[in-house]
Design a protein around this motif. Sequence first.
Motif, mmCIF file in Angstrom:
data_model
loop_
_atom_site.group_PDB
_atom_site.id
_atom_site.type_symbol
_atom_site.label_atom_id
_atom_site.label_comp_id
_atom_site.label_asym_id
_atom_site.label_seq_id
_atom_site.Cartn_x
_atom_site.Cartn_y
_atom_site.Cartn_z
ATOM 1 N N ASP A 252 11.093 7.315 -3.764
ATOM 2 C CA ASP A 252 9.731 7.307 -4.298
ATOM 3 C C ASP A 252 8.804 8.320 -3.612
ATOM 4 O OD1 ASP A 252 9.701 5.927 -1.862
ATOM 5 O OD2 ASP A 252 8.102 4.570 -2.517
ATOM 6 N N LYS B 115 4.706 9.977 -4.256
ATOM 7 C CA LYS B 115 3.667 9.859 -3.229
ATOM 8 C C LYS B 115 3.111 11.232 -2.858
ATOM 9 C CE LYS B 115 5.275 5.541 -1.280
ATOM 10 N NZ LYS B 115 5.755 4.810 -0.115
ATOM 11 N N SER C 287 0.904 12.498 -5.693
ATOM 12 C CA SER C 287 -0.362 11.786 -5.861
ATOM 13 C C SER C 287 -1.369 12.101 -4.756
ATOM 14 C CB SER C 287 -0.129 10.278 -5.932
ATOM 15 O OG SER C 287 0.281 9.782 -4.670
ATOM 16 N N LYS D 104 -4.445 11.441 1.531
ATOM 17 C CA LYS D 104 -4.981 10.748 0.362
ATOM 18 C C LYS D 104 -6.328 11.299 -0.091
ATOM 19 C CE LYS D 104 -2.875 6.464 1.945
ATOM 20 N NZ LYS D 104 -3.173 5.102 2.394
ATOM 21 N N ASP E 13 -0.825 9.048 5.308
ATOM 22 C CA ASP E 13 0.426 8.299 5.463
ATOM 23 C C ASP E 13 1.403 9.185 6.212
ATOM 24 O OD1 ASP E 13 -0.533 6.116 4.052
ATOM 25 O OD2 ASP E 13 0.319 6.780 2.146
#
Length: 183
Positions: free
Chosen positions: A47, A51, A54, A114, A156
């Motif tokens: 995944d 990530k 995004s 982010k 992250d």
Amino acid sequence: MKNLLAILSATLIFVSSLTMAGVAEDRAEYDKSANETIAKFKQEKPDISAKIASGVGYAVFSNVGVNLFVISAGGGTGIAVDNATGKKTYMKMGEAGVGFGLGVKDFRALMIFKTRKAFDKFVESGWLFGAQADAAGTSGDKGGSAEVEGAIGDVDIYQLTEAGLSLQATIKGTKFWQDGDLN
């Protein structure tokens, strides 16, 4: 005098082309390392592509860390990529910390940003502080490791151990800065 100027000009052009070739080779090496690292993350975490896509941007680093009882230190190189523009910023890193630890390891880090503020702050000032705990015993495809993944603010952080033997629990600061020769 004209001959001297012509020789000097030719020499400057030659030296400049060698420097540019060296920069291109160094950038290509950073790019290759980043691409290989992302491919390994994709194998471990299917995944991760979503990530990365995004996020506002991401950074990929290769690092070698050393832990000797209460002191840890490390250094490495990497690339920060702005997802909106595709612009790459070539960077270096250094880290120091305190805590319990013993060992040496070669690892890869992936940071996904982010927010625009977090990405821009990282590229411009590049400080991260945090705690880390892990145990690693790897060589090639043999062995295993257990790293703590986490987030610091709007970033992250993921880590993969390439090779090494270490056991650590440290509090550390890491400084990232732009590579003045490659940007």
